[in-house]
Scaffold this motif. Structure first.
Motif, short mmCIF file in Angstrom:
data_model
loop_
_atom_site.label_atom_id
_atom_site.label_comp_id
_atom_site.label_asym_id
_atom_site.label_seq_id
_atom_site.Cartn_x
_atom_site.Cartn_y
_atom_site.Cartn_z
N ARG A 141 0.66 -1.64 -0.23
CA ARG A 141 0.03 0.17 0.05
C ARG A 141 1.42 1.52 0.03
O ARG A 141 -0.23 2.80 0.04
CB ARG A 141 -0.78 -0.04 1.41
N SER A 142 1.89 0.85 -0.05
CA SER A 142 3.10 1.94 -0.04
C SER A 142 3.18 3.32 -1.47
O SER A 142 3.59 3.68 -1.57
CB SER A 142 4.50 2.57 1.13
N TYR A 143 2.62 2.32 -2.53
CA TYR A 143 2.33 2.66 -3.60
C TYR A 143 1.64 3.56 -3.92
O TYR A 143 1.48 4.49 -5.49
CB TYR A 143 2.49 1.47 -4.42
N PHE A 144 0.61 3.23 -2.94
CA PHE A 144 -0.61 4.59 -3.18
C PHE A 144 0.20 5.80 -2.94
O PHE A 144 0.90 6.26 -2.15
CB PHE A 144 -1.91 4.71 -1.99
N GLY A 145 -0.36 7.18 -4.30
CA GLY A 145 0.44 8.20 -3.54
C GLY A 145 -0.73 9.25 -2.60
O GLY A 145 -1.40 8.95 -1.65
N GLN A 146 -0.33 10.21 -2.05
CA GLN A 146 -0.63 10.72 -0.80
C GLN A 146 -1.92 11.48 -0.40
O GLN A 146 -2.57 11.11 0.57
CB GLN A 146 0.72 11.92 -0.96
N GLU A 147 -2.60 11.33 -2.07
CA GLU A 147 -4.18 12.48 -2.12
C GLU A 147 -4.91 10.95 -1.58
O GLU A 147 -5.86 11.04 -0.94
CB GLU A 147 -4.67 13.09 -3.43
N VAL A 148 -4.65 9.55 -2.23
CA VAL A 148 -5.17 8.72 -2.27
C VAL A 148 -4.67 8.07 -0.74
O VAL A 148 -6.02 7.73 -0.35
CB VAL A 148 -5.03 7.71 -3.36
N LYS A 149 -4.46 8.01 -0.46
CA LYS A 149 -3.29 7.85 1.52
C LYS A 149 -4.80 8.69 2.86
O LYS A 149 -4.98 7.94 2.81
CB LYS A 149 -1.77 7.79 1.98
N ASN A 150 -4.77 10.22 1.58
CA ASN A 150 -6.05 10.00 2.57
C ASN A 150 -6.90 10.14 2.84
O ASN A 150 -8.01 10.47 3.73
CB ASN A 150 -5.27 12.21 1.96
N ARG A 151 -7.97 10.06 1.53
CA ARG A 151 -8.57 9.74 1.65
C ARG A 151 -8.85 8.05 2.01
O ARG A 151 -9.85 8.11 2.58
CB ARG A 151 -9.38 9.25 0.32
N ASN B 82 -12.31 5.82 6.18
CA ASN B 82 -11.96 4.49 7.10
C ASN B 82 -12.47 5.50 8.41
O ASN B 82 -12.80 4.80 9.09
CB ASN B 82 -11.00 3.71 7.73
N TYR B 83 -11.98 6.64 8.50
CA TYR B 83 -12.68 7.24 9.83
C TYR B 83 -14.22 7.02 10.39
O TYR B 83 -14.25 7.33 10.97
CB TYR B 83 -12.14 8.45 10.14
N ASN B 84 -14.37 7.69 8.90
CA ASN B 84 -15.84 7.70 8.88
C ASN B 84 -17.20 6.25 8.72
O ASN B 84 -17.78 6.30 9.04
CB ASN B 84 -16.21 8.66 7.20
N LEU B 85 -16.53 5.31 8.98
CA LEU B 85 -16.43 4.13 9.04
C LEU B 85 -16.32 3.93 10.24
O LEU B 85 -17.01 2.78 10.51
CB LEU B 85 -16.06 3.04 7.71
N CYS B 86 -15.77 3.77 10.87
CA CYS B 86 -15.32 3.02 12.20
C CYS B 86 -16.68 3.53 13.17
O CYS B 86 -16.73 4.54 12.75
CB CYS B 86 -14.33 3.41 12.94
N SER B 87 -16.44 2.74 14.51
CA SER B 87 -17.43 2.86 15.20
C SER B 87 -18.60 3.98 15.24
O SER B 87 -19.47 4.48 15.06
CB SER B 87 -17.73 1.39 16.21
N ASP B 88 -17.28 5.10 15.94
CA ASP B 88 -17.99 6.40 16.09
C ASP B 88 -18.66 7.34 14.83
O ASP B 88 -19.48 8.33 14.87
CB ASP B 88 -16.91 7.57 16.62
#
Ligand code: GLN
Length: 457
Positions: A318-328, A333-339
């Protein structure tokens, strides 16, 4: 221009604008026949699968990927006599608004090489604007066809969600992803749309044959109305709209008034939430879609390095993803985590439905998908496509630390239509100038929208 001379010209154009991720180097001249797209030269955004070219999404993670099949849209075009000359550069996986987040380097704007061309369907817009292609396909999840077409002074059409097949289109956020069309004139847009506008049993979100029939009935009623009523959402009257864009917009309104169209201010209060709703939902869908790039099913793996580090899986792949993709991915994942799920994701879904209901209330025709009862009788909505002219490439790539929110703001006019699945087109009313007017209508009335553009622009 003959196909042969186009092929000879591509390397020069490529050097100047960096439009393609791959392109044809030789081909035999195709005999002209009566097929609908016979002899038309097309370019395809590189997140759409093709057998004849690699499909990279402008990402390091897919740089060597070749699809064993053509996406439905590509098969339909080839079957209609179109010649595909190459795959076009984009913001990685379709994430971006400027054409800068790509492993192939920035795309330059043929109107002015120092400007961004807009994104994410950057190379597709540039291919049409520089004249090397008659048409190009892009994808529009939140504005990626409409914004670059405005920055390039060409037409960019995002049809109603579900009308064009997404089979073979690499998903960014599939509840929003739509294949769109770029061209220099409205007749080419309509011609290519007619070829692609078909039910596809392989795409579960493709509109069924029955729904298409109901839409056709409504569209005929719509087209036959002699004078359409036009609405301008007051929430789109932005104080920071560039003066030249405001002037061009006002000029278009004047031409409509001269043609006796009635124009009304209307209100869609939910529009103010659209950027936050989109940037909650789209990254969440993206994070889920991108989990398939684990170096096993898709993506690459460095066999000399471990892929599990400190109990984290797929670290190297996954280090092959670019920075903007990593941001998303992190945001999603933050928006999908339980809280985040209850507070952000579910809330955003509710606001999306609220916005669709508001759109449905102001239009004359019913939304065939929601069956909401209309309250008003507006046929067409108008607003600018872009807030400001394209930024210079250097102002962004040389900025010490750019805030991603500045880039997200460019989508302010285009995202509401994506969230509601509505057909929308950006038209170059001020010829050769890098701004567009966005024209929208009720879900499913795509042909009527194209007819209105033909009559008024
Ligand atoms: N600019 C938006 C984003 O980055 C829209 C992209 C798109 O339509 N593919 O998400």
């Amino acid at each position: 221009m003959s196909l042969k001379s186009i092929i000879t010209k591509i390397p020069t154009v490529q050097k100047e604008f960096n439009i393609f991720t791959s392109y044809i180097e030789n081909s035999t001249e195709c005999p002209a026949d009566s097929s609908p797209a016979s002899g038309k030269i097309g370019a395809i955004k590189d997140n759409i699968a093709t057998k004849d070219f690699p499909t990279t999404c402008a990402s390091d993670i897919l740089k060597t990927y070749s699809s064993p099949f053509d996406a439905t849209v590509v098969s339909l075009l080839k079957g209609s006599g179109a010649v595909i000359i190459g795959k076009t550069n984009l913001d990685e996986f379709g994430m971006g608004s400027l054409g800068l987040h790509t492993t192939f380097g920035p795309v330059r704007n043929p109107l002015n090489k120092d400007w961004c061309v807009g994104g994410s369907s950057s190379g597709s817009a540039a291919a049409v604007s520089c004249g090397i292609a008659d048409f190009a396909l892009g994808t529009d999840t939140g504005g990626s066809v409409r914004l670059p077409s405005a920055y390039s002074a060409i037409y960019g059409f995002k049809p109603s969600y579900g009308r064009i097949s997404r089979w073979g289109v690499i998903a960014f956020a599939q509840s929003l992803d739509t294949v769109g069309i770029f061209a220099n004139n409205i007749d080419t847009i309509s011609g290519i749309f007619r070829i692609l506008d078909q039910h596809d049993p392989r795409d579960p979100t493709s509109l069924s044959v029955e729904t298409r029939e109901s839409i056709k009935d409504q569209s005929v009623k719509f087209k036959d109305r002699s004078k359409l009523k036009i609405g301008i959402p007051k929430e789109f009257v932005q104080s920071d709209l560039a003066p030249e864009i405001k002037e061009s917009f006002m000029l278009y309104i004047e031409t409509l008034l001269e043609k006796d169209y009635e124009i009304y201010p209307i209100s869609l209060p939910s529009i103010k939430d659209s950027l936050s709703v989109y940037y909650t939902l789209a990254p969440a869908e993206a994070a889920s879609n991108l989990s398939r790039y684990d170096g096993i099913r898709y993506g690459k793996r460095n066999s000399t390095k471990p892929d599990i580090v400190n109990a984290n899986f797929f670290t190297e792949s996954r280090s092959y993803f670019g920075q903007e993709v990593k941001n998303r991915i992190i945001l999603g994942n933050y928006n999908l985590c339980s809280d985040g799920y209850k507070n952000n994701f579910i809330k955003a879904q509710q606001l999306r439905v609220q916005m669709i209901n508001q759109f449905d209330k102001i239009f004359r025709f019913k939304n065939i998908l929601t069956n909401n009862k209309p309250d008003h009788d507006i046929d067409i909505l108008l607003c600018p496509t872009n807030l400001s002219p394209p930024p210079p490439i250097n102002s962004i790539t040389h900025a010490p630390k750019s805030n991603p929110l500045h880039e997200y703001m460019n989508d302010i006019f285009t995202i509401p239509m994506s969230l509601a699945g509505l057909p929308a087109i950006s038209v170059p009313f001020s010829k050769g100038k890098p701004y567009g007017i966005q024209i929208t209508t009720q879900y499913g009335n795509d042909e009527a929208l194209l007819k209105f553009v033909k009559e008024t622009v």
